[in-house]
Design a protein around this motif. Sequence first.
Motif, PDB file in Angstrom:
ATOM      1  N   GLU A   1     -15.777 -21.682 -42.855  1.00  0.00           N
ATOM      2  CA  GLU A   1     -15.788 -22.542 -41.802  1.00  0.00           C
ATOM      3  C   GLU A   1     -14.312 -22.268 -41.176  1.00  0.00           C
ATOM      4  O   GLU A   1     -14.397 -22.571 -39.899  1.00  0.00           O
ATOM      5  CB  GLU A   1     -15.767 -24.064 -42.551  1.00  0.00           C
ATOM      6  N   LEU A   2     -13.234 -21.905 -41.731  1.00  0.00           N
ATOM      7  CA  LEU A   2     -12.084 -21.552 -41.103  1.00  0.00           C
ATOM      8  C   LEU A   2     -12.196 -20.480 -40.135  1.00  0.00           C
ATOM      9  O   LEU A   2     -11.562 -20.458 -39.200  1.00  0.00           O
ATOM     10  CB  LEU A   2     -11.105 -21.501 -42.336  1.00  0.00           C
ATOM     11  N   GLU A   3     -12.703 -19.426 -40.669  1.00  0.00           N
ATOM     12  CA  GLU A   3     -12.864 -18.217 -39.737  1.00  0.00           C
ATOM     13  C   GLU A   3     -13.729 -18.637 -38.515  1.00  0.00           C
ATOM     14  O   GLU A   3     -13.659 -18.102 -37.526  1.00  0.00           O
ATOM     15  CB  GLU A   3     -13.722 -17.085 -40.476  1.00  0.00           C
ATOM     16  N   ARG A   4     -14.763 -19.325 -38.663  1.00  0.00           N
ATOM     17  CA  ARG A   4     -15.458 -19.882 -37.393  1.00  0.00           C
ATOM     18  C   ARG A   4     -14.567 -20.561 -36.455  1.00  0.00           C
ATOM     19  O   ARG A   4     -14.608 -20.324 -35.382  1.00  0.00           O
ATOM     20  CB  ARG A   4     -16.566 -20.831 -37.933  1.00  0.00           C
ATOM     21  N   TYR A   5     -13.570 -21.429 -36.980  1.00  0.00           N
ATOM     22  CA  TYR A   5     -12.714 -22.200 -35.913  1.00  0.00           C
ATOM     23  C   TYR A   5     -11.734 -21.138 -35.648  1.00  0.00           C
ATOM     24  O   TYR A   5     -11.466 -21.213 -34.310  1.00  0.00           O
ATOM     25  CB  TYR A   5     -11.960 -23.441 -36.833  1.00  0.00           C
ATOM     26  N   ALA A   6     -11.362 -20.313 -36.178  1.00  0.00           N
ATOM     27  CA  ALA A   6     -10.253 -19.460 -35.980  1.00  0.00           C
ATOM     28  C   ALA A   6     -10.815 -18.430 -34.638  1.00  0.00           C
ATOM     29  O   ALA A   6     -10.050 -18.464 -33.660  1.00  0.00           O
ATOM     30  CB  ALA A   6      -9.868 -18.497 -37.004  1.00  0.00           C
ATOM     31  N   ARG A   7     -11.989 -17.768 -35.097  1.00  0.00           N
ATOM     32  CA  ARG A   7     -12.591 -17.135 -33.845  1.00  0.00           C
ATOM     33  C   ARG A   7     -12.846 -17.892 -32.831  1.00  0.00           C
ATOM     34  O   ARG A   7     -12.862 -17.284 -31.480  1.00  0.00           O
ATOM     35  CB  ARG A   7     -14.040 -16.625 -34.642  1.00  0.00           C
ATOM     36  N   ALA A   8     -13.353 -19.139 -32.683  1.00  0.00           N
ATOM     37  CA  ALA A   8     -13.536 -19.763 -31.478  1.00  0.00           C
ATOM     38  C   ALA A   8     -12.354 -20.195 -30.673  1.00  0.00           C
ATOM     39  O   ALA A   8     -12.216 -20.196 -29.588  1.00  0.00           O
ATOM     40  CB  ALA A   8     -13.937 -21.351 -31.894  1.00  0.00           C
ATOM     41  N   HIS A   9     -11.210 -20.479 -31.362  1.00  0.00           N
ATOM     42  CA  HIS A   9      -9.826 -20.817 -30.787  1.00  0.00           C
ATOM     43  C   HIS A   9      -9.445 -19.298 -30.272  1.00  0.00           C
ATOM     44  O   HIS A   9      -8.966 -19.370 -29.087  1.00  0.00           O
ATOM     45  CB  HIS A   9      -8.708 -21.191 -32.213  1.00  0.00           C
ATOM     46  N   HIS A  10      -9.538 -18.208 -30.830  1.00  0.00           N
ATOM     47  CA  HIS A  10      -8.848 -17.147 -30.551  1.00  0.00           C
ATOM     48  C   HIS A  10      -9.790 -16.387 -29.262  1.00  0.00           C
ATOM     49  O   HIS A  10      -9.159 -16.145 -28.315  1.00  0.00           O
ATOM     50  CB  HIS A  10      -9.000 -15.882 -31.356  1.00  0.00           C
ATOM     51  N   ASP A  11     -10.924 -16.823 -29.239  1.00  0.00           N
ATOM     52  CA  ASP A  11     -12.021 -16.404 -28.098  1.00  0.00           C
ATOM     53  C   ASP A  11     -11.491 -17.140 -26.775  1.00  0.00           C
ATOM     54  O   ASP A  11     -11.304 -16.360 -25.759  1.00  0.00           O
ATOM     55  CB  ASP A  11     -13.458 -16.735 -28.299  1.00  0.00           C
ATOM     56  N   VAL A  12     -11.165 -18.478 -26.862  1.00  0.00           N
ATOM     57  CA  VAL A  12     -10.592 -18.999 -25.893  1.00  0.00           C
ATOM     58  C   VAL A  12      -9.232 -18.542 -25.149  1.00  0.00           C
ATOM     59  O   VAL A  12      -9.194 -18.195 -23.837  1.00  0.00           O
ATOM     60  CB  VAL A  12     -10.671 -20.608 -26.043  1.00  0.00           C
ATOM     61  N   VAL A  13      -8.447 -18.330 -26.248  1.00  0.00           N
ATOM     62  CA  VAL A  13      -7.076 -17.743 -25.797  1.00  0.00           C
ATOM     63  C   VAL A  13      -7.308 -16.537 -25.082  1.00  0.00           C
ATOM     64  O   VAL A  13      -6.575 -16.284 -24.003  1.00  0.00           O
ATOM     65  CB  VAL A  13      -6.279 -17.750 -26.911  1.00  0.00           C
ATOM     66  N   SER A  14      -7.976 -15.476 -25.738  1.00  0.00           N
ATOM     67  CA  SER A  14      -8.058 -14.234 -25.160  1.00  0.00           C
ATOM     68  C   SER A  14      -8.865 -14.203 -23.848  1.00  0.00           C
ATOM     69  O   SER A  14      -8.304 -13.242 -22.944  1.00  0.00           O
ATOM     70  CB  SER A  14      -9.322 -13.332 -26.088  1.00  0.00           C
ATOM     71  N   ALA A  15      -9.757 -14.905 -23.751  1.00  0.00           N
ATOM     72  CA  ALA A  15     -10.432 -15.165 -22.401  1.00  0.00           C
ATOM     73  C   ALA A  15      -9.399 -15.561 -21.258  1.00  0.00           C
ATOM     74  O   ALA A  15      -9.580 -15.002 -20.182  1.00  0.00           O
ATOM     75  CB  ALA A  15     -11.653 -16.003 -22.357  1.00  0.00           C
ATOM     76  N   VAL A  16      -8.740 -16.356 -21.557  1.00  0.00           N
ATOM     77  CA  VAL A  16      -7.597 -17.048 -20.478  1.00  0.00           C
ATOM     78  C   VAL A  16      -6.554 -15.941 -20.249  1.00  0.00           C
ATOM     79  O   VAL A  16      -6.370 -15.579 -19.043  1.00  0.00           O
ATOM     80  CB  VAL A  16      -7.099 -18.144 -20.719  1.00  0.00           C
ATOM     81  N   ALA A  17      -6.145 -15.213 -21.274  1.00  0.00           N
ATOM     82  CA  ALA A  17      -5.111 -14.250 -21.509  1.00  0.00           C
ATOM     83  C   ALA A  17      -5.278 -13.057 -20.468  1.00  0.00           C
ATOM     84  O   ALA A  17      -4.575 -12.614 -20.004  1.00  0.00           O
ATOM     85  CB  ALA A  17      -4.520 -14.063 -22.954  1.00  0.00           C
ATOM     86  N   ALA A  18      -6.650 -12.838 -20.368  1.00  0.00           N
ATOM     87  CA  ALA A  18      -7.069 -11.577 -19.750  1.00  0.00           C
ATOM     88  C   ALA A  18      -6.913 -11.755 -18.504  1.00  0.00           C
ATOM     89  O   ALA A  18      -7.052 -10.888 -17.523  1.00  0.00           O
ATOM     90  CB  ALA A  18      -8.646 -11.339 -20.227  1.00  0.00           C
TER      91      ALA A  18
END
Length: 288
Positions: free
Chosen positions: A74-91
């Motif tokens: 569950e922790l990995e799922r939240y971490a991936r979801a958080h990172h996916d949003v940050v990465s999409a915007v940072a691009a």
Amino acid sequence: MTERGPETSDADTIYVFAVCRDPDPSDVVGLTGVSDDSAVSTLSLGSLTAIVQTVRAADFTDEAWQARLSDQRELERYARAHHDVVSAVAARCPTVPLPMATLYHGERRVREALGEEADRFRAALRRIAHHAEWGVKVYAPPSTRDEREGRSDRLERDRRDDPHDPERAPARQVASADRTRPAPGAGLAYLNRKRGAQERRERGQNEALRIAETVDAEVGGLAKASRRLRPQPQAAGDRRVQVLNATYLVAEHRAEELARLTRTLRERTGARIELSGPWVPYSFVGEV
């Protein structure tokens, strides 16, 4: 920055992924975020913009979050979801990522709390604009002689201990007859072998550290900033020795130059050098 309480509540709270400058609202369209209940959106902070999502407060109480931290999947799922949003915007634009599960009770509190840190956000955004984070790991070059002698020693031990080896039978009989009389000079030869092996290991370690410093200096000269990290332990069975674990803030237009430099350093030093990235520059946004 996180405002999380122990009580279970039916109210909503605001999850903040990052703070950025001049994002296009369309950049977050289609992003799932950490909840299926609402869309990821933008929230104006004046000259800055927060990337946010409305979530159920009950899902982020202290008790709920501690339970999530103990569930690796569950922790990995939240971490991936958080990172996916940050990465999409940072691009798309300069972005300062916030720690996972940064929460506030309503938009007003988001504006108040993040507004107090506006100067630090602006400084971080200036520092990382048009830059990316790259990781460099260096492993000590293999010692051919030590590996060869190690294999030879192991083979010799195996042969000596093999009860079915007829060539060793006389030696075992002699040893069995008189175990107290070592061969002349055997002790000195053994000590010399051990001393030589130790000296080679020390020379190898010193050479590996020299290579690490060379790599760090040359890659650091190309980067805007760098950080040395603690060497990572290797997985079971992995005999590589990591002598450098570092991260570098490199201008986007110098990415190919970095790749060429890494290849050159591999060829010149003989060391195993791993280059990873580009990443969102988490290591260079400071304490925000």
